[in-house]
Design an enzyme around this catalytic site. Structure first.
Site, PDB file in Angstrom:
ATOM      1  N   ASP A 402       0.873  -1.172   0.000  1.00 23.73           N
ATOM      2  CA  ASP A 402       0.000   0.000   0.000  1.00 23.73           C
ATOM      3  C   ASP A 402       0.914   1.228   0.000  1.00 23.73           C
ATOM      4  OD1 ASP A 402      -1.652   2.113   0.638  1.00 23.73           O
ATOM      5  OD2 ASP A 402      -2.796   1.018   2.158  1.00 23.73           O
ATOM      6  N   HIS A 403       0.890   1.950  -1.095  1.00 26.20           N
ATOM      7  CA  HIS A 403       1.851   3.045  -1.270  1.00 26.20           C
ATOM      8  C   HIS A 403       1.574   4.221  -0.332  1.00 26.20           C
ATOM      9  CE1 HIS A 403       5.165   4.872  -3.103  1.00 26.20           C
ATOM     10  NE2 HIS A 403       4.811   4.874  -4.382  1.00 26.20           N
ATOM     11  N   ARG A 404       0.415   4.220   0.327  1.00 24.78           N
ATOM     12  CA  ARG A 404       0.153   5.280   1.296  1.00 24.78           C
ATOM     13  C   ARG A 404       0.999   5.062   2.542  1.00 24.78           C
ATOM     14  NH1 ARG A 404      -6.044   4.404   2.191  1.00 24.78           N
ATOM     15  NH2 ARG A 404      -5.169   2.324   2.369  1.00 24.78           N
TER      16      ARG A 404
END
Ligand code: CAO
Length: 430
Positions: A402-404
Site C-alpha cells: 500500500d503506497h500510502r
C-alpha cells in the site's frame, strides 16, 4: 339573495390548535374545486386545505399564525358558474362529479350559507416552504434530510398532483443504492450485461460463497488502495539444499518441510527490521497502527475458492512447528473446516503459486494489511558471479504494498532484506 358557501376545517382527528402556516387565497380570487386554500401544520404533519367547492373568495377568516380546530371557519365563497366550469374543464370528469353535489347544494339552499367541510387527506400534504411548488411536506423533507436525500432530485411524486411522499423518498434511496452497487466504486460505470447465448451455447453456475465474498473484498481493496508491485529474485540454492537434506532425515510419516516456511521466516525477520510492514492505517487514514504480534496469512487454494488461514506468532515458532501448523490449516481449508478465528489477525500475507508455476504476478494486498508477498516457481538460472556464469536456483518474489504506507525505496529495501535472509538462512539466527 346571494348564497355564500362556508368552508370550515373538517375533522382532522382530535387535533386542536393547528397552526395556520400559510393562506394561499385572498378576497376576490376565483377558487377552483380542490385548489389549496391554506396550509396547516401540526407537530407531526403539514396538510393543505383544498377547496371542495368552487367560487369567488368573499371573506377570509384565518391568517398565518392563527390556530384552528375542527369547525373553524376558513373562508366564504360566492358561488360562481365560471369557477365551477373552470374546475370541470381543468380537473376533468372525476372532479366535475365531485363538484356537482356542491352546485346542487347551493342551488337548493334557501338560506344565506351552505357549509362545506374541507376534505383533508394525508397525500394532499404540501410543502410550507413553497406551497405553490408543493413538492413535499416538511415532514417528508425532514425524512429525506435524515437519509441525506435532496428532494429536488426526486422528479416525480406519487401523491396527488405529483407530490412527493415518504414512499417516493424510500424508492429513490433504493434506486440510488441499487444503481450504486451496480455502478461500483468511484462512480465507475457498471459492466454491461451481455446475453452470451447469442454467440453459442452457455451454462450458468452459481459462484461459491467464498468466491462472492472474496470478490467483493478484492474489488474494494483494488479501488481503495494505491498499490505498487515490486519484483525481484532470491537465490535459494543453499536454502533448497538444506531443505532437501532436512527432509531426507525425516521418516515417511513426518510432515515434510516446505520451502514456504523458510520464506515465512525470512519475511518475519525482515519485518522486525521494517516494522511499518506490520502496520495498518487507521480508517480515517490519519494514523499508523503498529502491531507487536506477528501473524502471517497464507493464501490457500481450495475447491471453493481462496482462503487465508493465519499462522500465529511465527516469530516465536520454529520451522518444524510451523510445518505442522501449515499442514493442519491448509488441510482444514481444503475441507472447508476453517473457523473464522483461523483466518483473523493476519499482519502480512504470502500468496505462493510456486507449486504450480509462473515467473511473476501482482497479488492484491489483503487489507487492512499493508503488504503481500507473491511467490512463483523457482528455477535454475545461469547467474554471473563476476568471473563466470554459475547455475543458481532463483526464486521470483513479488511484493505488493500500500503506497500510502510504504514508499518505493522502503519496499525495495524490505525485499533486499527478504532476499538476504533467503540467500543465507544462517542470518535468521542473528
Ligand atoms: N518453486 C518451485 N517449486 C515449488 C515452489 C516454488 N516457489 N513452491 C512449491 N514448490 C513445490 C513444492 O516443493 C512441492 O514439491 P514436491 O511435491 O516435490 O514436494 C510442490 O511444489 C507443491 O507444493 P505446494 O504448493 O503443495 O506446497 P507449498 O507448501 O509450497 O504451498 C500452499 C502450500 C497451501 C500455499 C499451496 O498449496 C497453495 O494453496 N497455493 C496456492 C495459493 C494461491 O492460490 N495463491 C494465489 C492467490 S491469488 O492472489
Amino acid at each position: 339573495m346571494a348564497f355564500l358557501i362556508e368552508i370550515k376545517v373538517p375533522d382532522v382527528g382530535n387535533v386542536a390548535d393547528i397552526d395556520v402556516v400559510d393562506v394561499l387565497v385572498k378576497p376576490g380570487d376565483t377558487v377552483k374545486l380542490e385548489q389549496t386554500l391554506a396550509v396547516l401544520e401540526t407537530d407531526k404533519a403539514s396538510m393543505d386545505l383544498p377547496a371542495s367547492a368552487a367560487g369567488i373568495v368573499q371573506e377570509l377568516f384565518i391568517k398565518p399564525g392563527d390556530k384552528v380546530s375542527e369547525g373553524t371557519l376558513v373562508v366564504t365563497l360566492l358561488p360562481s358558474t365560471e369557477a365551477v366550469t373552470q374546475s370541470v374543464v381543468e380537473e376533468g370528469v372525476s372532479m366535475a362529479a365531485q363538484a356537482q353535489p356542491v352546485q346542487q347544494a347551493v342551488a337548493a339552499a334557501p338560506v344565506e350559507a351552505v357549509s362545506v367541510a374541507v376534505d383533508v387527506k394525508t397525500e394532499s400534504l404540501v410543502d410550507i416552504d413553497s406551497a405553490r411548488a408543493a413538492h413535499a411536506t416538511p415532514a417528508v423533507r425532514l425524512f429525506a434530510r435524515e437519509l441525506g436525500v435532496d428532494v429536488q432530485k426526486i422528479t416525480t411524486g406519487s401523491g396527488r398532483k405529483g407530490r412527493i411522499l415518504k414512499e417516493d423518498v424510500k424508492n429513490f434511496v433504493k434506486k440510488v443504492m441499487t444503481e450504486g452497487a451496480a455502478q461500483g466504486g468511484s462512480g465507475i460505470p457498471a459492466m454491461p450485461s451481455i446475453d452470451f447465448s447469442q454467440f453459442g451455447e452457455t451454462e450458468e453456475q452459481q459462484l461459491s460463497k467464498i468466491k462472492r465474498l472474496t470478490g467483493k473484498n478484492l474489488s474494494r481493496v483494488w479501488l481503495n488502495l494505491p498499490m505498487v508491485t515490486y519484483h525481484d529474485e532470491a537465490d535459494i540454492t543453499e536454502m533448497e539444499a538444506f531443505r532437501v537434506a532436512l527432509n531426507a532425515e525425516k521418516s515417511k510419516d513426518d510432515i515434510k518441510i516446505t520451502g514456504l516456511l523458510f520464506i515465512v521466516k525470512a519475511l518475519v525477520a525482515a519485518i522486525e527490521q521494517f516494522p511499518q510492514f506490520n502496520s495498518s492505517l487507521s480508517a480515517d487514514g490519519e494514523k499508523l497502527i503498529f502491531k507487536k504480534y506477528l501473524n502471517v496469512g497464507i493464501a490457500v487454494d481450495t475447491p471453493n475458492g481462496l482462503v487465508v488461514p493465519v499462522l500465529r506468532d511465527v516469530n516465536r515458532k520454529g520451522i518444524n512447528e510451523l510445518s505442522a501448523e501449515l499442514a493442519e490449516k491448509s488441510n482444514k481449508a481444503r475441507l472447508g473446516k476453517l473457523m473464522p478465528a483461523d483466518m483473523q489477525g493476519g499482519c502480512i500475507t504470502i500468496s505462493s503459486l510456486g507449486g504450480i508455476g509462473g515467473t511473476a504476478f501482482t497479488p492484491i494486498v489483503n487489507a487492512p494489511e499493508v503488504a503481500i508477498l507473491g511467490v512463483t516457481r523457482a528455477k535454475m538460472q545461469p547467474v554471473w558471479n563476476g568471473k563466470e556464469f554459475v547455475p543458481r536456483l532463483m526464486l521470483p518474489l513479488d511484493l505488493t504494498y500500500d503506497h500510502r504506507v510504504i514508499d518505493g525505496a522502503e519496499g525495495a529495501r524490505f525485499m533486499a532484506a527478504v532476499k538476504q535472509y533467503l540467500g543465507d538462512i544462517r542470518r535468521l539466527l542473528l
